[in-house]
Scaffold this motif. Structure first.
Motif, PDB file in Angstrom:
ATOM      1  N   VAL A   1       0.835  -1.200   0.000  1.00  0.00           N
ATOM      2  CA  VAL A   1       0.000   0.000   0.000  1.00  0.00           C
ATOM      3  C   VAL A   1       0.874   1.256   0.000  1.00  0.00           C
ATOM      4  O   VAL A   1       0.637   2.204  -0.754  1.00  0.00           O
ATOM      5  N   VAL A   2       1.903   1.267   0.843  1.00  0.00           N
ATOM      6  CA  VAL A   2       2.811   2.418   0.913  1.00  0.00           C
ATOM      7  C   VAL A   2       3.634   2.535  -0.365  1.00  0.00           C
ATOM      8  O   VAL A   2       3.782   3.625  -0.938  1.00  0.00           O
ATOM      9  N   LEU A   3       4.149   1.414  -0.841  1.00  0.00           N
ATOM     10  CA  LEU A   3       5.002   1.437  -2.028  1.00  0.00           C
ATOM     11  C   LEU A   3       4.233   1.917  -3.255  1.00  0.00           C
ATOM     12  O   LEU A   3       4.773   2.668  -4.084  1.00  0.00           O
ATOM     13  N   LEU A   4       2.980   1.516  -3.392  1.00  0.00           N
ATOM     14  CA  LEU A   4       2.182   1.942  -4.543  1.00  0.00           C
ATOM     15  C   LEU A   4       1.934   3.449  -4.523  1.00  0.00           C
ATOM     16  O   LEU A   4       2.025   4.120  -5.550  1.00  0.00           O
ATOM     17  N   GLY A   5       1.595   3.984  -3.334  1.00  0.00           N
ATOM     18  CA  GLY A   5       1.364   5.422  -3.226  1.00  0.00           C
ATOM     19  C   GLY A   5       2.608   6.217  -3.573  1.00  0.00           C
ATOM     20  O   GLY A   5       2.545   7.202  -4.325  1.00  0.00           O
ATOM     21  N   ARG A   6       3.744   5.799  -3.050  1.00  0.00           N
ATOM     22  CA  ARG A   6       4.994   6.509  -3.324  1.00  0.00           C
ATOM     23  C   ARG A   6       5.400   6.373  -4.792  1.00  0.00           C
ATOM     24  O   ARG A   6       5.870   7.327  -5.417  1.00  0.00           O
ATOM     25  N   ASP A   7       5.215   5.179  -5.342  1.00  0.00           N
ATOM     26  CA  ASP A   7       5.566   4.962  -6.745  1.00  0.00           C
ATOM     27  C   ASP A   7       4.691   5.805  -7.660  1.00  0.00           C
ATOM     28  O   ASP A   7       5.158   6.334  -8.678  1.00  0.00           O
ATOM     29  N   LEU A   8       3.430   5.938  -7.297  1.00  0.00           N
ATOM     30  CA  LEU A   8       2.507   6.751  -8.096  1.00  0.00           C
ATOM     31  C   LEU A   8       2.993   8.188  -8.202  1.00  0.00           C
ATOM     32  O   LEU A   8       3.133   8.745  -9.300  1.00  0.00           O
ATOM     33  N   PHE A   9       3.269   8.817  -7.063  1.00  0.00           N
ATOM     34  CA  PHE A   9       3.699  10.219  -7.080  1.00  0.00           C
ATOM     35  C   PHE A   9       5.080  10.372  -7.716  1.00  0.00           C
ATOM     36  O   PHE A   9       5.332  11.348  -8.428  1.00  0.00           O
ATOM     37  N   HIS A  10       5.964   9.419  -7.466  1.00  0.00           N
ATOM     38  CA  HIS A  10       7.298   9.496  -8.060  1.00  0.00           C
ATOM     39  C   HIS A  10       7.213   9.388  -9.581  1.00  0.00           C
ATOM     40  O   HIS A  10       7.920  10.108 -10.314  1.00  0.00           O
ATOM     41  N   THR A  11       6.349   8.511 -10.081  1.00  0.00           N
ATOM     42  CA  THR A  11       6.231   8.322 -11.522  1.00  0.00           C
ATOM     43  C   THR A  11       5.668   9.562 -12.197  1.00  0.00           C
ATOM     44  O   THR A  11       6.145   9.979 -13.271  1.00  0.00           O
ATOM     45  N   VAL A  12       4.649  10.171 -11.593  1.00  0.00           N
ATOM     46  CA  VAL A  12       4.080  11.390 -12.171  1.00  0.00           C
ATOM     47  C   VAL A  12       5.120  12.514 -12.163  1.00  0.00           C
ATOM     48  O   VAL A  12       5.249  13.268 -13.130  1.00  0.00           O
ATOM     49  N   THR A  13       5.864  12.616 -11.076  1.00  0.00           N
ATOM     50  CA  THR A  13       6.930  13.624 -11.002  1.00  0.00           C
ATOM     51  C   THR A  13       7.963  13.398 -12.100  1.00  0.00           C
ATOM     52  O   THR A  13       8.422  14.343 -12.757  1.00  0.00           O
ATOM     53  N   THR A  14       8.322  12.131 -12.320  1.00  0.00           N
ATOM     54  CA  THR A  14       9.287  11.792 -13.364  1.00  0.00           C
ATOM     55  C   THR A  14       8.748  12.160 -14.742  1.00  0.00           C
ATOM     56  O   THR A  14       9.487  12.664 -15.603  1.00  0.00           O
ATOM     57  N   GLN A  15       7.451  11.901 -14.974  1.00  0.00           N
ATOM     58  CA  GLN A  15       6.839  12.281 -16.246  1.00  0.00           C
ATOM     59  C   GLN A  15       6.965  13.782 -16.498  1.00  0.00           C
ATOM     60  O   GLN A  15       7.385  14.217 -17.568  1.00  0.00           O
ATOM     61  N   VAL A  16       6.572  14.571 -15.514  1.00  0.00           N
ATOM     62  CA  VAL A  16       6.568  16.019 -15.678  1.00  0.00           C
ATOM     63  C   VAL A  16       7.992  16.552 -15.813  1.00  0.00           C
ATOM     64  O   VAL A  16       8.281  17.391 -16.667  1.00  0.00           O
ATOM     65  N   ALA A  17       8.896  16.044 -14.974  1.00  0.00           N
ATOM     66  CA  ALA A  17      10.286  16.504 -15.028  1.00  0.00           C
ATOM     67  C   ALA A  17      10.952  16.077 -16.328  1.00  0.00           C
ATOM     68  O   ALA A  17      11.816  16.788 -16.858  1.00  0.00           O
ATOM     69  N   GLY A  18      10.544  14.912 -16.860  1.00  0.00           N
ATOM     70  CA  GLY A  18      11.140  14.424 -18.106  1.00  0.00           C
ATOM     71  C   GLY A  18      10.905  15.352 -19.268  1.00  0.00           C
ATOM     72  O   GLY A  18      11.745  15.467 -20.168  1.00  0.00           O
TER      73      GLY A  18
ATOM     74  N   LEU B   1      -3.747  17.152  -6.467  1.00  0.00           N
ATOM     75  CA  LEU B   1      -2.346  17.571  -6.457  1.00  0.00           C
ATOM     76  C   LEU B   1      -1.937  17.905  -7.874  1.00  0.00           C
ATOM     77  O   LEU B   1      -2.154  17.120  -8.802  1.00  0.00           O
ATOM     78  N   LEU B   2      -1.352  19.088  -8.068  1.00  0.00           N
ATOM     79  CA  LEU B   2      -0.888  19.510  -9.384  1.00  0.00           C
ATOM     80  C   LEU B   2       0.623  19.681  -9.337  1.00  0.00           C
ATOM     81  O   LEU B   2       1.154  20.361  -8.452  1.00  0.00           O
ATOM     82  N   LEU B   3       1.319  19.070 -10.285  1.00  0.00           N
ATOM     83  CA  LEU B   3       2.762  19.174 -10.414  1.00  0.00           C
ATOM     84  C   LEU B   3       3.052  19.882 -11.731  1.00  0.00           C
ATOM     85  O   LEU B   3       2.745  19.357 -12.814  1.00  0.00           O
ATOM     86  N   VAL B   4       3.635  21.058 -11.650  1.00  0.00           N
ATOM     87  CA  VAL B   4       3.782  21.935 -12.813  1.00  0.00           C
ATOM     88  C   VAL B   4       5.215  21.949 -13.301  1.00  0.00           C
ATOM     89  O   VAL B   4       6.135  22.316 -12.568  1.00  0.00           O
ATOM     90  N   GLY B   5       5.401  21.531 -14.560  1.00  0.00           N
ATOM     91  CA  GLY B   5       6.711  21.577 -15.191  1.00  0.00           C
ATOM     92  C   GLY B   5       6.755  22.643 -16.265  1.00  0.00           C
ATOM     93  O   GLY B   5       5.782  23.378 -16.478  1.00  0.00           O
ATOM     94  N   THR B   6       7.863  22.710 -16.980  1.00  0.00           N
ATOM     95  CA  THR B   6       8.006  23.749 -18.007  1.00  0.00           C
ATOM     96  C   THR B   6       7.064  23.522 -19.185  1.00  0.00           C
ATOM     97  O   THR B   6       6.637  24.483 -19.833  1.00  0.00           O
ATOM     98  N   GLU B   7       6.714  22.253 -19.459  1.00  0.00           N
ATOM     99  CA  GLU B   7       5.888  21.961 -20.620  1.00  0.00           C
ATOM    100  C   GLU B   7       4.541  21.327 -20.271  1.00  0.00           C
ATOM    101  O   GLU B   7       3.595  21.434 -21.048  1.00  0.00           O
ATOM    102  N   SER B   8       4.462  20.649 -19.143  1.00  0.00           N
ATOM    103  CA  SER B   8       3.238  19.914 -18.829  1.00  0.00           C
ATOM    104  C   SER B   8       2.870  20.061 -17.364  1.00  0.00           C
ATOM    105  O   SER B   8       3.667  20.532 -16.541  1.00  0.00           O
ATOM    106  N   VAL B   9       1.647  19.646 -17.063  1.00  0.00           N
ATOM    107  CA  VAL B   9       1.178  19.641 -15.679  1.00  0.00           C
ATOM    108  C   VAL B   9       0.636  18.245 -15.376  1.00  0.00           C
ATOM    109  O   VAL B   9      -0.102  17.644 -16.165  1.00  0.00           O
ATOM    110  N   GLY B  10       1.086  17.709 -14.258  1.00  0.00           N
ATOM    111  CA  GLY B  10       0.588  16.428 -13.785  1.00  0.00           C
ATOM    112  C   GLY B  10      -0.519  16.670 -12.771  1.00  0.00           C
ATOM    113  O   GLY B  10      -0.343  17.438 -11.822  1.00  0.00           O
ATOM    114  N   ILE B  11      -1.677  16.039 -12.993  1.00  0.00           N
ATOM    115  CA  ILE B  11      -2.832  16.249 -12.120  1.00  0.00           C
ATOM    116  C   ILE B  11      -3.235  14.921 -11.512  1.00  0.00           C
ATOM    117  O   ILE B  11      -3.599  13.975 -12.231  1.00  0.00           O
TER     118      ILE B  11
END
Length: 330
Positions: A267-284, A313-323
């Motif tokens: 349960v913990v690993l899935l939650g953390r992986d979810l946010f980390h993956t979205v962050t990676t998408q936006v930062a990429g 939660l919104l994560l804002v990058g230079t080109e995209s936004v993760g919602i």
């Protein structure tokens, strides 16, 4: 080539069917098979993979009264393939389930194009190559984030019939943002947000009233608190579900430590992986620049009188936004 029976159903006149082997014994057997199939050389799967394997093994052992392992060959009379795993199960209602695992091979590139992983996940085995490698990498992360969100929601019980729903979107925002000037980025994004389709959808779906759908900037400390609170909320609700399924005995919410249950670490690993993956998408798509974080309904607080919470939660990058929208309201 061969069939190994892992479990089978036994009929009792005028009584419920039973299984030939205890669930725990079958779970351990299936877990060993999955671990062997998913291990790369002498290396063992990492913690996330081990927890996913354990959850899948429990699902197969508990949900399928008939379960066999099939050894296959590439052609009739050929040599058995010892690097593949094929499991075939049957429910009491007659529905069957097949799981096949085979070694992965490098994806062939056709004129520099790659297949869309979301189409492959939907069952289109021969999906045509339509994406550049960069687009493929981003699409692959999107599939991972959505799978993590879906599985996490299944663990988090809100009521006997309701589960938490998490939706993930990463889309271009079309803004000219210079992250060397965070203040200007903040002002530009706050101007854009009230006119965005995303905010309009939240209001139309009655998540919030117009005046409630305002952004709150989340600094690093506040974002860390949000993630920790989310972990604790999910564990508490998942533990309640484990109790309802009689996987753990009755317990007191004031107990310290709280009782463990199957899948609690996942349960913990899935939650953390979810946010980390979205962050990676936006930062990429932002040259590796970490996104700015905003929240609606975050940080959240749930009292005994509340029926859960809704947050965005919104994560804002230079080109995209993760919602990431979280519906944890029963």
């Amino acid at each position: 080539m061969a069939v190994e029976v892992l479990n089978h159903a036994i009929e009792h006149p005028a009584e419920p069917w039973t299984s030939a082997r205890p669930v725990g014994e079958v779970t351990e057997h299936v877990s060993r098979l999955l671990t062997g199939a998913l291990s790369s050389g002498p290396a063992t799967p990492d913690e996330r993979a081990r927890e996913l394997i354990a959850a899948l093994a429990r699902e197969l052992a508990e949900g399928l009264h008939d379960l066999v392992r099939v050894t296959a060959a590439t052609e009739p009379g050929g040599h058995p393939l010892d690097d593949e795993l094929h499991l075939l199960g049957r429910h009491l209602n007659g529905n069957t389930f097949r799981l096949s695992i085979a070694p992965s091979v490098p994806l062939p590139s056709s004129d520099g194009l790659w297949p869309d992983p979301s189409r492959v996940l939907a069952g289109e085995i021969a999906a045509p190559p339509t994406l550049t490698e960069g687009e493929y990498r981003q699409a692959d992360l999107a599939v991972r984030a959505n799978c993590a969100a879906a599985l996490l929601g299944e663990f988090v019980w809100l009521t006997n019939n309701d589960r938490m729903k998490v939706d993930v979107k990463v889309q271009p925002h079309g803004l000219d943002l210079d992250f060397a000037a965070p203040g200007a980025v903040d002002a530009t994004f706050r101007t854009w947000w009230p006119k965005s389709d995303h905010r309009a959808e939240l209001v139309d779906d009655e998540w919030w009233e117009e005046d409630e759908a305002e952004l709150r900037r989340l600094d690093g400390e506040t974002l860390a608190r949000v993630l920790t609170d989310f972990d604790e909320h999910n564990l508490e609700q998942a533990r309640s579900g484990a109790w309802a399924m009689e996987e753990i005995d009755d317990y007191d919410i004031d107990d310290d430590p709280q009782p463990s249950f199957p899948g609690d670490r996942l349960v913990v690993l899935l939650g953390r992986d979810l946010f980390h993956t979205v962050t990676t998408q936006v930062a990429g798509g932002s040259g590796g620049v970490l996104p700015l974080a905003y929240g609606i309904g975050l940080p959240f607080e749930v009292s005994d009188e509340d029926y859960g919470f809704r947050a965005c939660l919104l994560l804002v990058g230079t080109e995209s936004v993760g919602i990431v929208t979280i519906d944890a309201a029963a």
